[in-house]
Design a protein around this motif. Structure first.
Motif, PDB file in Angstrom:
ATOM      1  N   TYR A 176     -14.620  -6.226   1.958  1.00  0.00           N
ATOM      2  CA  TYR A 176     -14.613  -6.148   0.488  1.00  0.00           C
ATOM      3  C   TYR A 176     -16.025  -6.239  -0.084  1.00  0.00           C
ATOM      4  CZ  TYR A 176     -13.260  -6.943  -4.354  1.00  0.00           C
ATOM      5  OH  TYR A 176     -13.111  -6.837  -5.719  1.00  0.00           O
ATOM      6  N   PRO A 212      -9.575   2.718  -7.838  1.00  0.00           N
ATOM      7  CA  PRO A 212      -9.592   1.289  -7.489  1.00  0.00           C
ATOM      8  C   PRO A 212      -8.591   0.946  -6.385  1.00  0.00           C
ATOM      9  CG  PRO A 212      -8.690   1.625  -9.702  1.00  0.00           C
ATOM     10  CD  PRO A 212      -9.311   2.913  -9.274  1.00  0.00           C
ATOM     11  N   PHE A 213      -7.479   1.688  -6.339  1.00  0.00           N
ATOM     12  CA  PHE A 213      -6.486   1.468  -5.294  1.00  0.00           C
ATOM     13  C   PHE A 213      -7.065   1.811  -3.932  1.00  0.00           C
ATOM     14  CE2 PHE A 213      -2.539   2.941  -2.999  1.00  0.00           C
ATOM     15  CZ  PHE A 213      -1.939   1.704  -2.914  1.00  0.00           C
ATOM     16  N   THR A 267       0.828  -1.208   0.000  1.00  0.00           N
ATOM     17  CA  THR A 267       0.000   0.000   0.000  1.00  0.00           C
ATOM     18  C   THR A 267       0.860   1.256   0.000  1.00  0.00           C
ATOM     19  OG1 THR A 267      -0.157   0.117   2.425  1.00  0.00           O
ATOM     20  CG2 THR A 267      -1.800  -1.191   1.307  1.00  0.00           C
ATOM     21  N   SER A 324     -10.478  -2.183   2.083  1.00  0.00           N
ATOM     22  CA  SER A 324     -10.857  -3.557   2.423  1.00  0.00           C
ATOM     23  C   SER A 324      -9.733  -4.333   3.101  1.00  0.00           C
ATOM     24  CB  SER A 324     -11.299  -4.301   1.157  1.00  0.00           C
ATOM     25  OG  SER A 324     -12.375  -3.656   0.540  1.00  0.00           O
ATOM     26  N   ILE A 325      -8.502  -4.197   2.591  1.00  0.00           N
ATOM     27  CA  ILE A 325      -7.434  -5.102   3.035  1.00  0.00           C
ATOM     28  C   ILE A 325      -6.595  -4.559   4.197  1.00  0.00           C
ATOM     29  CG2 ILE A 325      -7.286  -6.128   0.732  1.00  0.00           C
ATOM     30  CD1 ILE A 325      -4.651  -4.601   0.333  1.00  0.00           C
ATOM     31  N   LEU A 330      -9.514  -0.854  -2.779  1.00  0.00           N
ATOM     32  CA  LEU A 330      -8.788  -2.024  -2.302  1.00  0.00           C
ATOM     33  C   LEU A 330      -8.231  -1.795  -0.900  1.00  0.00           C
ATOM     34  CD1 LEU A 330      -7.633  -4.855  -2.962  1.00  0.00           C
ATOM     35  CD2 LEU A 330      -5.619  -3.708  -3.897  1.00  0.00           C
TER      36      LEU A 330
END
Length: 420
Positions: free
Chosen positions: A383, A328-329, A104, A335-336, A332
């Motif tokens: 997610y 989109p990054f 990240t 969620s992670i 993501l």
């Protein structure tokens, strides 16, 4: 070999701890980020000013509290998130959090490197052919203060934060004048639509990955109170200011990009200065975070070497087109990353009852399946969640950790009885 003064593989000792001002200004500069202002701009075009303020308060209060709890743990233990990962995920299992957190941060570094090159070419009307050379130049230049370590980041923050605050105040004053005062601002109707839940997700999710790794600096805090106050200063006030500033410009000029707003205000050179300071104070912190994760992943104390390697990887990703992948990054990341923070909190307060043993003396399993299982559940639920994904990820990971911990303890007790 002399020990790195930033302690990449061990607890920060009492003699290296910092006060409230040093810790706060470090986190304040970290949250001064162009992408956060852009997110604020998107919200500003979808809400009236009053609703916007509420979205910013709620989202940044949640973000600040999340960072503050992790900051308290970091201060008490002297460890950052990747080192705490050894306790909650296991010696080998912690490599999962190293990879995720490192990924990240290098993604952010690549985006920032690409952004400054692309925007400078546009604002200064430079030849397009200079875009790639500028990416290479800034890709390595931004890591200089991180290469030095905490001291380098601290010095830059003390210079950059007052300068950026002065620029922001000037821009907000001009915007208020241009729109005709606060009454005219409050009368503007939004041109786009967005639910309050999505707005809070955007506010919270934009910098939650940074909040998860702010432990790299709050572990240097002299006390738990300082760590928590500094976290609130950085993530409630600092990040909140970025959201509101971006939204303010978007409401007045219908332009979500703060750099473009400065250009519209006739502050082109100020826009260049703002962009440079804004990105540098986040870029160096970001690559510092990558180095922390990389050192734990490779079990090496060569933080400066890992910093340079990270700058090279980030530059390559910038050249490869990271600039186009921001949205989109962000989805993501929402969620992670938050479930990692959730597992850390549950493991520290519930699994270890608020006290880690010394890292180098601890006998840790290769894999802590309780922590890994809780993380997997939290990430999956986040997610697929239609609600505020980062909050869902944190809550689920905490609850699943507690449940799995109790199941694991019960199984161990039954095995002990059977063996007896």
């Amino acid at each position: 070999m002399t020990q790195d003064s930033d302690y990449p593989l061990s607890e920060v000792p009492a003699g290296a701890r910092k006060g409230l001002f040093s810790t706060s200004i470090m986190l304040f500069s970290f949250t001064f980020f162009t992408a956060t202002m852009f997110a604020g701009g998107k919200i500003g075009m979808a809400f009236d000013f009053t609703t916007l303020i509420w979205a910013a308060i709620i989202g940044n209060l949640l973000l600040g509290l999340y960072a503050a709890v992790l900051g308290l743990i970091a201060c008490r233990s002297g460890l950052n998130s990747v080192l705490m990962g050894r306790f909650c995920f296991g010696e080998a299992g912690s490599k999962l959090s190293d990879v995720l957190l490192g990924f990240t941060q290098i993604g952010w570094y690549a985006w920032g490197t690409a952004t400054i090159a692309i925007v400078l070419v546009k604002i200064l009307d430079l030849p397009e052919a200079l875009t790639l050379p500028l990416m290479v130049l800034f890709g390595f230049a931004f890591c200089i203060t991180a290469f030095i370590g905490y001291q380098g980041l601290d010095i830059l923050s003390r210079i950059a934060v007052p300068a950026m605050l002065a620029l922001l105040v000037s821009s907000l004053w001009i915007a208020t004048r241009d729109i005709g005062g606060l009454d005219a601002l409050l009368a503007i109707e939004p041109t786009q639509s967005m639910t309050l839940s999505v707005a809070i997700t955007l506010v919270f999710g934009t910098f939650v990955s940074g909040a998860t790794q702010a432990t790299n600096w709050t572990r240097f805090a002299r006390s738990g109170r300082i760590a928590m106050l500094a976290s609130m200063v950085g993530f409630f006030l600092g990040n909140g200011l970025m959201i509101v500033a971006g939204a303010y410009g978007a409401i007045v000029y219908q332009q979500p990009d703060m750099v473009e707003v400065l250009v519209l205000q006739g502050l082109s050179m100020a826009a260049v200065v703002m962009l440079f300071l804004n990105l540098w104070t986040t870029q160096d912190n970001t690559i510092y975070n990558f180095a922390a994760a990389g050192c734990n992943l490779l079990r090496t104390g060569r933080r400066k070497s890992v910093t340079l390697v990270g700058a090279g990887i980030g530059t390559l990703l910038a050249i490869g087109g990271m600039y186009e992948l921001l949205i989109p990054f962000l989805v993501l990341l929402g969620s992670i990353i938050p479930p990692i923070g959730g597992v850390i909190m549950a493991d520290y307060f519930y699994g270890h009852r608020g006290r880690y043993p010394l890292l180098l003396e601890a006998r840790l399993p290769a894999f802590n399946w309780v922590g890994l299982g809780a993380y997997a559940a939290g990430a999956l639920c986040a997610y697929f969640s239609p609600w505020v994904a980062p909050l869902v990820g944190i809550a689920v990971s905490v609850l699943v950790y507690i449940a799995l911990f109790e199941v694991s303890k019960a199984r161990a007790a039954r095995k002990l009885v059977a063996d007896a």
